[in-house]
Design a protein around this motif. Sequence first.
Motif, PDB file in Angstrom:
ATOM      1  N   ARG A  53       9.123  14.214   0.268  1.00 39.40           N
ATOM      2  CA  ARG A  53       9.348  12.827   0.673  1.00 39.40           C
ATOM      3  C   ARG A  53       8.588  11.879  -0.243  1.00 39.40           C
ATOM      4  O   ARG A  53       9.104  10.830  -0.631  1.00 39.40           O
ATOM      5  N   ARG A  54       7.360  12.223  -0.603  1.00 42.38           N
ATOM      6  CA  ARG A  54       6.576  11.372  -1.508  1.00 42.38           C
ATOM      7  C   ARG A  54       7.225  11.284  -2.892  1.00 42.38           C
ATOM      8  O   ARG A  54       7.260  10.215  -3.499  1.00 42.38           O
ATOM      9  N   ALA A  57      10.258   9.017  -2.577  1.00 42.04           N
ATOM     10  CA  ALA A  57       9.838   7.625  -2.431  1.00 42.04           C
ATOM     11  C   ALA A  57       9.347   7.072  -3.761  1.00 42.04           C
ATOM     12  O   ALA A  57       9.640   5.918  -4.107  1.00 42.04           O
ATOM     13  N   PRO A  92      17.815   8.097   1.813  1.00 45.90           N
ATOM     14  CA  PRO A  92      16.504   8.342   2.426  1.00 45.90           C
ATOM     15  C   PRO A  92      16.491   7.992   3.905  1.00 45.90           C
ATOM     16  O   PRO A  92      17.273   7.169   4.381  1.00 45.90           O
ATOM     17  N   THR A  96      11.123   7.422   4.825  1.00 49.93           N
ATOM     18  CA  THR A  96      11.038   7.366   3.367  1.00 49.93           C
ATOM     19  C   THR A  96      11.183   5.925   2.879  1.00 49.93           C
ATOM     20  O   THR A  96      10.483   5.503   1.959  1.00 49.93           O
ATOM     21  N   CYS A  97      12.059   5.142   3.502  1.00 54.87           N
ATOM     22  CA  CYS A  97      12.204   3.728   3.127  1.00 54.87           C
ATOM     23  C   CYS A  97      10.895   2.985   3.362  1.00 54.87           C
ATOM     24  O   CYS A  97      10.470   2.160   2.537  1.00 54.87           O
ATOM     25  N   MET A  99       7.962   4.312   3.260  1.00 53.80           N
ATOM     26  CA  MET A  99       7.037   4.785   2.230  1.00 53.80           C
ATOM     27  C   MET A  99       7.310   4.111   0.885  1.00 53.80           C
ATOM     28  O   MET A  99       6.377   3.802   0.138  1.00 53.80           O
ATOM     29  N   VAL A 100       8.577   3.844   0.579  1.00 52.44           N
ATOM     30  CA  VAL A 100       8.930   3.147  -0.666  1.00 52.44           C
ATOM     31  C   VAL A 100       8.312   1.756  -0.667  1.00 52.44           C
ATOM     32  O   VAL A 100       7.699   1.325  -1.642  1.00 52.44           O
TER      33      VAL A 100
END
Length: 108
Positions: A53-54, A57, A92, A96-97, A99-100
Amino acid sequence: MPAAALHPKPARKPLPTQSTAQHPVLFDSPYAPMTKRPLPPGRPREWYITHNRRLKAMRLAIALLDSGVHVPGQARDGTIRGMAETIGVHPPSDTTCHMVRALMRYCR
């Protein structure tokens, strides 16, 4: 003549954790897929999920910054999902959004 000129420094050996593999660099697209390496074995499943996920992102944040979206407020979920389609990754999740946007906030 200085003493340093008489004794050249030996070449540094890479640390045991550094990769010495030569990875090909693709220049035809700025969003070309990178060479994948296997993840380390033996970690809990949650670690792999968070790690991937990181990475996703980070790829999305870089693509958004390159496209001119510099403020996290401009990066709505629809914008981020549209960029995911542009660079060729799965849409995502809401997490995740989020995290972005957090990465974009940190980069300012």
